[in-house]
Each structure stands twice: as C-alpha cells, then as structure tokens.
Design a protein around this motif. Structure first.
Motif, PDB file in Angstrom:
ATOM      1  N   ASP A  79      41.339  -4.690  15.148  1.00  0.00           N
ATOM      2  CA  ASP A  79      42.750  -4.809  14.766  1.00  0.00           C
ATOM      3  C   ASP A  79      43.236  -6.243  14.927  1.00  0.00           C
ATOM      4  OD1 ASP A  79      42.811  -2.082  14.334  1.00  0.00           O
ATOM      5  OD2 ASP A  79      43.584  -1.632  16.346  1.00  0.00           O
ATOM      6  N   GLY A  80      44.151  -6.630  14.025  1.00  0.00           N
ATOM      7  CA  GLY A  80      44.821  -7.912  14.196  1.00  0.00           C
ATOM      8  C   GLY A  80      45.750  -7.850  15.413  1.00  0.00           C
ATOM      9  N   HIS A  81      46.056  -9.003  15.990  1.00  0.00           N
ATOM     10  CA  HIS A  81      46.827  -9.054  17.240  1.00  0.00           C
ATOM     11  C   HIS A  81      48.247  -9.548  16.976  1.00  0.00           C
ATOM     12  CE1 HIS A  81      47.175  -9.094  21.582  1.00  0.00           C
ATOM     13  NE2 HIS A  81      47.708 -10.302  21.538  1.00  0.00           N
ATOM     14  N   VAL A  82      49.176  -9.010  17.768  1.00  0.00           N
ATOM     15  CA  VAL A  82      50.576  -9.460  17.716  1.00  0.00           C
ATOM     16  C   VAL A  82      50.887 -10.210  19.004  1.00  0.00           C
ATOM     17  CG1 VAL A  82      52.999  -8.762  17.620  1.00  0.00           C
ATOM     18  CG2 VAL A  82      51.292  -7.512  16.276  1.00  0.00           C
ATOM     19  N   SER A  83      51.183 -11.489  18.888  1.00  0.00           N
ATOM     20  CA  SER A  83      51.573 -12.280  20.062  1.00  0.00           C
ATOM     21  C   SER A  83      52.316 -13.529  19.589  1.00  0.00           C
ATOM     22  CB  SER A  83      50.341 -12.683  20.887  1.00  0.00           C
ATOM     23  OG  SER A  83      49.464 -13.483  20.122  1.00  0.00           O
ATOM     24  N   PHE A  84      52.981 -14.192  20.527  1.00  0.00           N
ATOM     25  CA  PHE A  84      53.777 -15.374  20.204  1.00  0.00           C
ATOM     26  C   PHE A  84      53.467 -16.475  21.215  1.00  0.00           C
ATOM     27  CE2 PHE A  84      55.953 -11.680  18.626  1.00  0.00           C
ATOM     28  CZ  PHE A  84      56.326 -12.048  17.343  1.00  0.00           C
ATOM     29  N   ARG A  85      53.602 -17.700  20.753  1.00  0.00           N
ATOM     30  CA  ARG A  85      53.325 -18.840  21.642  1.00  0.00           C
ATOM     31  C   ARG A  85      54.313 -18.825  22.802  1.00  0.00           C
ATOM     32  NH1 ARG A  85      53.623 -24.047  18.112  1.00  0.00           N
ATOM     33  NH2 ARG A  85      53.152 -24.993  20.150  1.00  0.00           N
ATOM     34  N   ARG A  86      53.775 -19.009  23.983  1.00  0.00           N
ATOM     35  CA  ARG A  86      54.612 -19.069  25.183  1.00  0.00           C
ATOM     36  C   ARG A  86      54.180 -20.308  25.960  1.00  0.00           C
ATOM     37  NH1 ARG A  86      57.107 -16.146  22.624  1.00  0.00           N
ATOM     38  NH2 ARG A  86      57.772 -13.998  23.029  1.00  0.00           N
ATOM     39  N   GLU A 136      18.612  -4.115   2.150  1.00  0.00           N
ATOM     40  CA  GLU A 136      19.834  -3.775   1.422  1.00  0.00           C
ATOM     41  C   GLU A 136      20.895  -3.266   2.385  1.00  0.00           C
ATOM     42  OE1 GLU A 136      21.382  -1.006  -2.313  1.00  0.00           O
ATOM     43  OE2 GLU A 136      19.280  -1.584  -2.157  1.00  0.00           O
ATOM     44  N   ILE A 137      22.126  -3.747   2.168  1.00  0.00           N
ATOM     45  CA  ILE A 137      23.273  -3.243   2.928  1.00  0.00           C
ATOM     46  C   ILE A 137      23.668  -1.902   2.323  1.00  0.00           C
ATOM     47  CG2 ILE A 137      25.668  -3.630   3.590  1.00  0.00           C
ATOM     48  CD1 ILE A 137      25.157  -6.630   3.400  1.00  0.00           C
ATOM     49  N   ILE A 138      23.579  -0.844   3.113  1.00  0.00           N
ATOM     50  CA  ILE A 138      23.896   0.485   2.617  1.00  0.00           C
ATOM     51  C   ILE A 138      25.360   0.839   2.883  1.00  0.00           C
ATOM     52  CG2 ILE A 138      23.309   2.935   2.765  1.00  0.00           C
ATOM     53  CD1 ILE A 138      21.190   1.165   1.453  1.00  0.00           C
ATOM     54  N   LEU A 139      25.854   0.519   4.080  1.00  0.00           N
ATOM     55  CA  LEU A 139      27.263   0.740   4.403  1.00  0.00           C
ATOM     56  C   LEU A 139      27.874  -0.554   4.922  1.00  0.00           C
ATOM     57  CD1 LEU A 139      27.320   4.209   6.251  1.00  0.00           C
ATOM     58  CD2 LEU A 139      27.721   3.737   3.831  1.00  0.00           C
ATOM     59  N   GLN A 140      28.987  -0.943   4.333  1.00  0.00           N
ATOM     60  CA  GLN A 140      29.702  -2.140   4.775  1.00  0.00           C
ATOM     61  C   GLN A 140      30.570  -1.814   5.983  1.00  0.00           C
ATOM     62  OE1 GLN A 140      29.897  -5.297   3.672  1.00  0.00           O
ATOM     63  NE2 GLN A 140      28.963  -5.319   1.648  1.00  0.00           N
ATOM     64  N   GLY A 141      30.566  -2.712   6.952  1.00  0.00           N
ATOM     65  CA  GLY A 141      31.473  -2.564   8.078  1.00  0.00           C
ATOM     66  C   GLY A 141      32.910  -2.804   7.642  1.00  0.00           C
ATOM     67  N   GLY A 142      33.856  -2.219   8.373  1.00  0.00           N
ATOM     68  CA  GLY A 142      35.271  -2.409   8.041  1.00  0.00           C
ATOM     69  C   GLY A 142      35.705  -3.852   8.270  1.00  0.00           C
ATOM     70  N   ARG A 143      36.558  -4.355   7.404  1.00  0.00           N
ATOM     71  CA  ARG A 143      37.076  -5.718   7.587  1.00  0.00           C
ATOM     72  C   ARG A 143      38.062  -5.757   8.739  1.00  0.00           C
ATOM     73  NH1 ARG A 143      37.286  -5.572   1.911  1.00  0.00           N
ATOM     74  NH2 ARG A 143      39.526  -5.126   1.988  1.00  0.00           N
ATOM     75  N   GLY A 144      38.055  -6.871   9.461  1.00  0.00           N
ATOM     76  CA  GLY A 144      39.006  -7.037  10.548  1.00  0.00           C
ATOM     77  C   GLY A 144      40.425  -7.197  10.020  1.00  0.00           C
ATOM     78  N   GLY A 145      41.407  -6.693  10.784  1.00  0.00           N
ATOM     79  CA  GLY A 145      42.802  -6.814  10.374  1.00  0.00           C
ATOM     80  C   GLY A 145      43.351  -8.206  10.634  1.00  0.00           C
ATOM     81  N   LEU A 146      44.361  -8.575   9.870  1.00  0.00           N
ATOM     82  CA  LEU A 146      44.988  -9.887  10.040  1.00  0.00           C
ATOM     83  C   LEU A 146      45.989  -9.848  11.189  1.00  0.00           C
ATOM     84  CD1 LEU A 146      45.667 -10.795   6.287  1.00  0.00           C
ATOM     85  CD2 LEU A 146      43.751 -11.535   7.735  1.00  0.00           C
ATOM     86  N   GLY A 147      45.989 -10.924  11.992  1.00  0.00           N
ATOM     87  CA  GLY A 147      46.961 -11.042  13.073  1.00  0.00           C
ATOM     88  C   GLY A 147      48.325 -11.422  12.534  1.00  0.00           C
ATOM     89  N   GLN A 155      47.880  -6.339  10.986  1.00  0.00           N
ATOM     90  CA  GLN A 155      47.125  -5.375  10.173  1.00  0.00           C
ATOM     91  C   GLN A 155      46.028  -4.720  11.014  1.00  0.00           C
ATOM     92  OE1 GLN A 155      44.569  -7.081   7.171  1.00  0.00           O
ATOM     93  NE2 GLN A 155      45.067  -5.460   5.711  1.00  0.00           N
ATOM     94  N   PRO A 156      45.946  -3.394  10.982  1.00  0.00           N
ATOM     95  CA  PRO A 156      44.833  -2.752  11.687  1.00  0.00           C
ATOM     96  C   PRO A 156      43.522  -2.998  10.951  1.00  0.00           C
ATOM     97  CG  PRO A 156      46.124  -1.117  10.491  1.00  0.00           C
ATOM     98  CD  PRO A 156      46.857  -2.414  10.344  1.00  0.00           C
ATOM     99  N   GLY A 157      42.433  -2.923  11.676  1.00  0.00           N
ATOM    100  CA  GLY A 157      41.119  -3.093  11.052  1.00  0.00           C
ATOM    101  C   GLY A 157      40.770  -1.908  10.167  1.00  0.00           C
ATOM    102  N   GLN A 158      40.002  -2.179   9.123  1.00  0.00           N
ATOM    103  CA  GLN A 158      39.578  -1.091   8.239  1.00  0.00           C
ATOM    104  C   GLN A 158      38.579  -0.189   8.958  1.00  0.00           C
ATOM    105  OE1 GLN A 158      37.966  -2.709   4.630  1.00  0.00           O
ATOM    106  NE2 GLN A 158      39.913  -2.561   3.567  1.00  0.00           N
ATOM    107  N   PRO A 159      38.607   1.093   8.654  1.00  0.00           N
ATOM    108  CA  PRO A 159      37.616   1.990   9.267  1.00  0.00           C
ATOM    109  C   PRO A 159      36.222   1.717   8.714  1.00  0.00           C
ATOM    110  CG  PRO A 159      38.886   3.152   7.595  1.00  0.00           C
ATOM    111  CD  PRO A 159      39.522   1.801   7.742  1.00  0.00           C
ATOM    112  N   GLY A 160      35.212   2.123   9.466  1.00  0.00           N
ATOM    113  CA  GLY A 160      33.854   2.026   8.969  1.00  0.00           C
ATOM    114  C   GLY A 160      33.577   3.152   7.983  1.00  0.00           C
ATOM    115  N   GLN A 161      32.421   3.083   7.355  1.00  0.00           N
ATOM    116  CA  GLN A 161      31.991   4.136   6.437  1.00  0.00           C
ATOM    117  C   GLN A 161      30.957   5.007   7.142  1.00  0.00           C
ATOM    118  OE1 GLN A 161      30.718   1.069   3.520  1.00  0.00           O
ATOM    119  NE2 GLN A 161      31.856   2.269   2.043  1.00  0.00           N
TER     120      GLN A 161
END
Length: 429
Positions: free
Chosen positions: A17-24, A114-125, A141-147
């Motif tokens: 999953d993408g992360h939610v944070s702010f500069r401190r 050969e790649i048979i199943l693609q891993g889920g893409r990481g979500g954007l922070g 953005q949450p990460g995409q699920p795997g197949q």
C-alpha cells in the motif's frame, strides 16, 4: 516414481500500500505530503531446469505463493518490491488452467522462462496526489491484489519418433539397441511405466526416439494409465508401430495395429495424420507352418496400400534394424522440422481485466438493489472508499461499467438502497 502430471495452486504477491504522511521538520510548520509508494508483489515465474525429467517434486509441494510488496514509508521512502517466486520444471511441461484445460504456456523449445502470474503493483503514496487545490491529500492508493490460479502441469516428452505398441512387443529392446537409452528390458506383461528417450545417430543425421509406454484398448477413455501414456505421443512427428510378427503370445499383429490406431484417433484424430511405419519385430521367432500365410507378407498386403510401409526386424539379432532407421529418417525429412509446441489458449493477463468479469443487479422484495459478482468484488478489494479519491474512483467505476444504467433499468429511484458485499449506499442521480 515417474510423475508426468500435477495439480498445483499458484498466487502472485500483493502490491504494498501507498503511505500517507507529512513532513514534520524543524522550521517547516506546514510540510507537504511525503508518503512513499508501495513495492510490487512478487511474480510467479516458471523456468526450465535441464536437470529435471519428472514432475515428482510437485507431489510434495502443491501451493506456491509469492511474497507481498512492502508498504511505502515516510520521507518519500518506497517499499521494497518482493522477490519473484521461480518454479523449476522439466522441458516439455505444459501449464494449463485447471478448470478449462486451456494452455497457459508450453515450456519447450526457446520458451525457457515465462512469467505466468504478475505480482500486484504497489500503490502510490500521498506525495503523488498533491495539487494546487489539494496540497495536503490524506489518502494513498492501496496496492493491487495478486493473482491466483489452480493450474495443471503435464509433461509431454519431446521426441521426433514415438515407438507405439502393446506391452511386451519389444519396444524397449529396440530402443536399447539403436540408441544410448538403457531401459529395463524384461518380459513384463503389464508394461514399461515411464517413457524412455534415446538419441539415434545415423550418417545422414540423428533423431530422438521415445519408447512410449505400452498401450491397452480403452486407453483413450482413460482405462489404466491411458491418458498418461497417450499424452507423450502428441509431440512426436513419426509413429513406429512395433508389433510381434511371430505372435509369440498369441497376439494378432494386424489387430494390434488397428486397435492402437483406434485409440490414437479417439484421443486426438490429428495423430493419425502423422507418418507411420510398421516394425514387424521378432522375425527370428517366426515359425511358419506349411500352407500358412507369411505374417510379414500379410502385414504388407494390408497396410502398404494405405501408405504404411512394413519393415521386418529382430530386436535380438539386429536383423533389418538399419533399414528401418533409414526409413524413419527419410520420413522425418518429409515433415515440418519445427518442434511441436502447444499454442497459448489462456492469457493470465485477462485476470486483471475486470471488464471480462460478470456481475448481477437484482432487486429484492424489500426494495434493496443488490449488485454482486467477481467484477464488483475485485474492484472493492483494492478501492479505499474512505478516501476522497477512492470514492470518486468508485463512482466513475459504476458509471463506466454500465452498472448505474443497469440499476436504472431495474427501477431504482432517488433514495433507494444499493447493497454491495456488506456495503450499503443511498442512490442519488
């Protein structure tokens, strides 16, 4: 034990999953978003290992699950992508989707990895969503699920020539005499249990010959180990019928050939389109009574008009074997030299294409509109409805996929309730 078929479960990794944070930081009273991106999930990759010749290992391990990607972190730190999970198989392994039996990949020839199943893409922070009007986005953005998939692995031996025949007709003896293969040779009435490959060297060039385990009537219906044996014939380019011309065990060689061709036709009619040669074996044991027809002449009279030449041989003495081999080599020159590769019929990339997934819209007796199905379940699995951007995506999804139109056709009105897998919404146009 030789194993040429296995059913296994494979699953690629989920994206982080993408992360939610702010500069401190000191002297930065209103730091902007700095949530990092999630890492990609691990792929499922199949790779040929030349040191393997069976699928025995898959009898002990039936689930192969790649790791998930790491979540994003603070200070624009991206999560690490997971390592790919590599599954080693012998050359000649065909990977099929279990339910449909459709071919996903044929691990043969040049297709060694050969790649048979693609891993889920990481979500954007949340650092990716800052705009002039939204300078402090509180969503990522949450990460995409795997197949995931159940697949059937089938090992189909790779050989130019297949020796076919009933048990105990001399196929193993012939192969051991003409090649470097050393199958166990004995008077086994059941059959050889696993195929043996041997390389035949001739002056004009060599070829690979396989002793296909002995067939029995009913093999094409799965009797005995029929399917397991017939599977190995599918890659061969020339078929050599080995028959006991001397009928040492009371078998009729003519009826044997007809029975085996019937089994081949029932299993796959295209197999009968391949060139055939008859190796009339055990001529050293022929004892012809006065007035009886010579069994070799009988075979020639019946099959040579059909374009199937007959070569009398003796696997024990070696008589006639040289002529047989050069005839086989000549037949091979008349067929396509490209290896027999099974074409892809099932594209796992479609697992990501939600437009191909079904859904239903139903109205209950208490006037609730229920929307469900794989397309909806998959969308909800990676959509964060608690975030502003996630809810906008959800609304666009309903519109673009025609779901709102289907609800209107079902008679939905202002303020009516829509239910989706435990979630309820009020409908407003």
């Amino acid at each position: 034990m030789f194993a040429d078929r296995a059913k296994i479960f494979i699953k690629s990794g989920k994206g982080g999953d993408g992360h939610v944070s702010f500069r401190r930081e000191l002297y930065v009273p209103a730091g902007g978003p700095d949530g990092g991106n999630g890492g990609n999930g691990g792929n499922i990759i199949f790779e040929i290992d030349d040191g393997l010749n069976t699928l025995t290992d898959f009898r002990h391990v039936r689930k192969y699950i790649a790791k998930d990607g790491e979540q994003g972190g603070k200070k624009r730190c991206s999560g690490a992508s997971a390592d790919d999970l590599i599954i080693k198989v012998p050359e000649g392994t065909v990977i099929k989707e279990f339910e449909s039996g459709k071919v996903i990949a044929d691990m043969s020839g040049d297709n060694r990895r050969e790649i048979i199943l693609q891993g889920g893409r990481g979500g954007l922070g949340n650092m990716n969503y800052a705009t002039s009007t939204m300078q402090a986005p509180k969503y990522a953005q949450p990460g995409q699920p795997g197949q995931e998939l159940w697949v059937q692995l089938e090992l189909k031996v790779i050989a130019d020539v297949g020796l076919v025949g009933f048990p105990n007709v001399g196929k193993s003896t012939l192969l051991s005499r003409v090649s470097n293969a050393r199958p166990k040779v004995a008077n086994y009435h059941f059959t050889t249990l696993n195929p043996h490959l041997g390389v035949v060297d001739l002056d004009g060039g060599g070829f690979v010959m396989a002793d296909i385990p002995g067939l029995i009537e009913g093999a094409s219906q799965g009797v005995g180990l029929g399917f397991d044996f017939l599977r190995h014939i599918e890659r061969t380019k020339v078929l050599v019928h080995v028959v006991d011309a001397a009928s040492t065990e009371g078998r009729d060689p003519v009826e044997d050939i007809k029975a085996i061709n019937a089994e081949l036709e029932n299993y796959n009619p295209q197999l009968l389109e391949r060139p055939q040669i008859i190796a009339a074996n055990k001529i050293d044991s022929i004892y012809q009574a006065e007035g009886e027809e010579n069994p070799i002449e009988r075979l020639k009279k019946i099959f040579e008009p059909e374009g199937i030449p007959v070569y009398p041989i003796s696997g024990v003495t070696g008589q006639g074997i040289k002529e047989l081999l050069y005839a086989v080599h000549g037949k091979l020159q008349t067929v396509d030299q490209a290896p027999v590769i099974f074409e892809k019929e099932f594209d796992t990339a479609a697992l990501r294409n939600m437009e191909s997934l079904p859904y239903t819209v139903e109205r209950t007796e208490d006037n609730i509109f229920v929307v469900e199905g794989p397309r909806i379940e998959k969308m909800l699995g990676y959509t964060n409805l608690e975030s502003e951007k996630g809810f906008v995506f959800f609304q666009n999804f309903l519109k673009e996929n025609g779901i709102l139109e289907e609800l209107e056709k079902a008679g939905i009105g202002e303020g009516d309730t829509v239910r989706m897998y435990g979630l309820e919404f009020d409908y407003y146009k």
